[in-house]
Write a protein that holds these residues in place. Structure first.
Motif, PDB file in Angstrom:
ATOM      1  N   SER A  10       4.713   2.900   1.085  1.00 47.78           N
ATOM      2  CA  SER A  10       5.374   2.246  -0.049  1.00 47.78           C
ATOM      3  C   SER A  10       5.749   3.262  -1.107  1.00 47.78           C
ATOM      4  O   SER A  10       5.089   4.287  -1.248  1.00 47.78           O
ATOM      5  CB  SER A  10       4.430   1.227  -0.696  1.00 47.78           C
ATOM      6  OG  SER A  10       3.946   0.326   0.270  1.00 47.78           O
ATOM      7  N   TYR A  11       6.806   2.968  -1.823  1.00 51.05           N
ATOM      8  CA  TYR A  11       7.097   3.668  -3.075  1.00 51.05           C
ATOM      9  C   TYR A  11       6.685   2.708  -4.174  1.00 51.05           C
ATOM     10  O   TYR A  11       7.356   1.692  -4.382  1.00 51.05           O
ATOM     11  CB  TYR A  11       8.586   3.981  -3.199  1.00 51.05           C
ATOM     12  CG  TYR A  11       9.095   5.001  -2.193  1.00 51.05           C
ATOM     13  CD1 TYR A  11       8.843   6.358  -2.371  1.00 51.05           C
ATOM     14  CD2 TYR A  11       9.850   4.610  -1.087  1.00 51.05           C
ATOM     15  CE1 TYR A  11       9.318   7.297  -1.470  1.00 51.05           C
ATOM     16  CE2 TYR A  11      10.338   5.546  -0.183  1.00 51.05           C
ATOM     17  CZ  TYR A  11      10.063   6.880  -0.378  1.00 51.05           C
ATOM     18  OH  TYR A  11      10.546   7.809   0.516  1.00 51.05           O
ATOM     19  N   VAL A  16       8.269   0.332   2.195  1.00 55.01           N
ATOM     20  CA  VAL A  16       9.463   0.839   2.866  1.00 55.01           C
ATOM     21  C   VAL A  16       9.274   0.929   4.379  1.00 55.01           C
ATOM     22  O   VAL A  16      10.194   0.648   5.142  1.00 55.01           O
ATOM     23  CB  VAL A  16       9.877   2.199   2.268  1.00 55.01           C
ATOM     24  CG1 VAL A  16      10.960   2.843   3.102  1.00 55.01           C
ATOM     25  CG2 VAL A  16      10.366   2.020   0.834  1.00 55.01           C
ATOM     26  N   GLY A  39      14.719   4.182   6.539  1.00 55.88           N
ATOM     27  CA  GLY A  39      13.339   4.680   6.401  1.00 55.88           C
ATOM     28  C   GLY A  39      13.049   5.950   7.194  1.00 55.88           C
ATOM     29  O   GLY A  39      11.887   6.355   7.307  1.00 55.88           O
ATOM     30  N   THR A  42      11.608   8.774   4.986  1.00 56.64           N
ATOM     31  CA  THR A  42      10.267   8.350   4.583  1.00 56.64           C
ATOM     32  C   THR A  42       9.264   8.595   5.716  1.00 56.64           C
ATOM     33  O   THR A  42       8.153   9.088   5.475  1.00 56.64           O
ATOM     34  CB  THR A  42      10.291   6.854   4.193  1.00 56.64           C
ATOM     35  OG1 THR A  42      11.238   6.680   3.133  1.00 56.64           O
ATOM     36  CG2 THR A  42       8.926   6.365   3.755  1.00 56.64           C
ATOM     37  N   ASN A 210      15.455  -1.540   8.361  1.00 53.70           N
ATOM     38  CA  ASN A 210      14.647  -2.026   7.233  1.00 53.70           C
ATOM     39  C   ASN A 210      13.175  -1.671   7.364  1.00 53.70           C
ATOM     40  O   ASN A 210      12.305  -2.506   7.120  1.00 53.70           O
ATOM     41  CB  ASN A 210      14.778  -3.543   7.093  1.00 53.70           C
ATOM     42  CG  ASN A 210      16.208  -3.941   6.830  1.00 53.70           C
ATOM     43  OD1 ASN A 210      16.871  -3.312   5.991  1.00 53.70           O
ATOM     44  ND2 ASN A 210      16.707  -4.933   7.551  1.00 53.70           N
ATOM     45  N   GLY A 211      12.917  -0.445   7.751  1.00 52.04           N
ATOM     46  CA  GLY A 211      11.545   0.027   7.774  1.00 52.04           C
ATOM     47  C   GLY A 211      10.707  -0.432   8.939  1.00 52.04           C
ATOM     48  O   GLY A 211       9.490  -0.260   8.942  1.00 52.04           O
TER      49      GLY A 211
END
Ligand code: ADP
Ligand code: MG
Length: 235
Positions: A10-11, A16, A39, A42, A210-211
């Motif tokens: 997560s941010y 995420v 993502g 990330t 979407n992650g």
């Protein structure tokens, strides 16, 4: 070699990555595919240790690396080539390469020899070894960041979106460079939104949306799948 299991990242309050898992075997080239914002970066940063995972586990060479700091992961052989091809603009190509080895133990012993080796793989860089990096073209600069990543003697090279912002002709040069690395036996995790090029290079791929990982398969199967053809290849 690398195993990512059910990681959540997560941010702040925004999650995420959701239970993302994938693996890379020794000598493999694996693509992490997905559009902008899916993502990919990330995920690579979580592996490098630049981002903390909320839960889940990451292991490298059969050891959990969750607790390791970024520098320790680099020394273990996990090297990330960041997106955007950033170099030290006022240093020469050669000096930029030597910087790539600076985190390694006894780097001074090996770095000139390694720089010789990587410039042999990328002759363009050899020709330009005394030029300031700011004078390189976009493609040459991307080649320099790849070569700099190699200087750190990666066991796994993570390459983030090498195609970003490059003209089609130069794209092919970069992917040829990656192909050379593969032949040399470098294990590669490639984050890329250019699905076509990435799957031509990779053995296998995972699709992030979407992650979440929504598909995984061999490159050939992915290239033939309806979803990939419609959503990513415009066919
Ligand atoms: N530093 C950050 N702070 C907050 N949100 C971020 C940050 N970096 C990325 N994000 C968000 O996380 C999501 C995934 O981004 P990213 O991993 O960069 O995707 P990709 O590399 O696939 O384009 C996006 O929705 C993006 O807006
Ligand atoms: Mg990215």
């Amino acid at each position: 070699m690398l195993k990512v299991e059910e990681i959540n990242v997560s941010y702040g309050p925004v999650q995420v990555l959701e239970r993302v898992g994938f693996s890379v075997g020794e000598g493999e080239c694996v693509a992490l595919l997905g559009s902008n914002g899916a993502g990919k970066t990330t995920a690579l940063k979580a592996i490098s240790g630049l981002l903390q995972v909320g839960s889940g586990s990451i292991s490298f060479l059969n050891n959990s690396i969750n607790h390791l700091k970024p520098g320790e992961r680099v020394r273990a052989g996990l090297i990330q080539v960041p997106e955007g091809g950033s170099v030290f603009p006022y240093m020469t190509v050669w000096e930029n390469l030597l910087m790539g080895a600076s985190g390694q133990k006894e780097a001074w012993k090996i770095r000139n020899r390694s720089a010789d080796r990587v410039t042999r793989m990328f002759p363009i860089l050899k020709d330009r070894k005394n030029s300031q990096a700011r004078l390189l073209s976009g493609g040459e600069r991307q080649m320099l960041v790849l070569a700099r990543g190699l200087m750190a003697l990666p066991k796994l090279l993570m390459v983030d979106e090498p195609s970003l912002g490059l003209a089609p002709k130069i794209l092919l040069e970069i992917f040829n460079a990656l192909r050379i690395l593969r032949k040399e036996g470098v294990t590669i995790l490639l984050a890329e939104q250019n699905v076509q090029l990435a799957l031509q290079l990779a053995d296998r791929g995972y699709v992030l949306e979407n992650g979440k990982v929504v598909m995984e398969n061999s490159s050939r199967e992915l290239l033939e799948s309806d979803h990939i053809r419609k959503a990513y290849l415009g066919l």
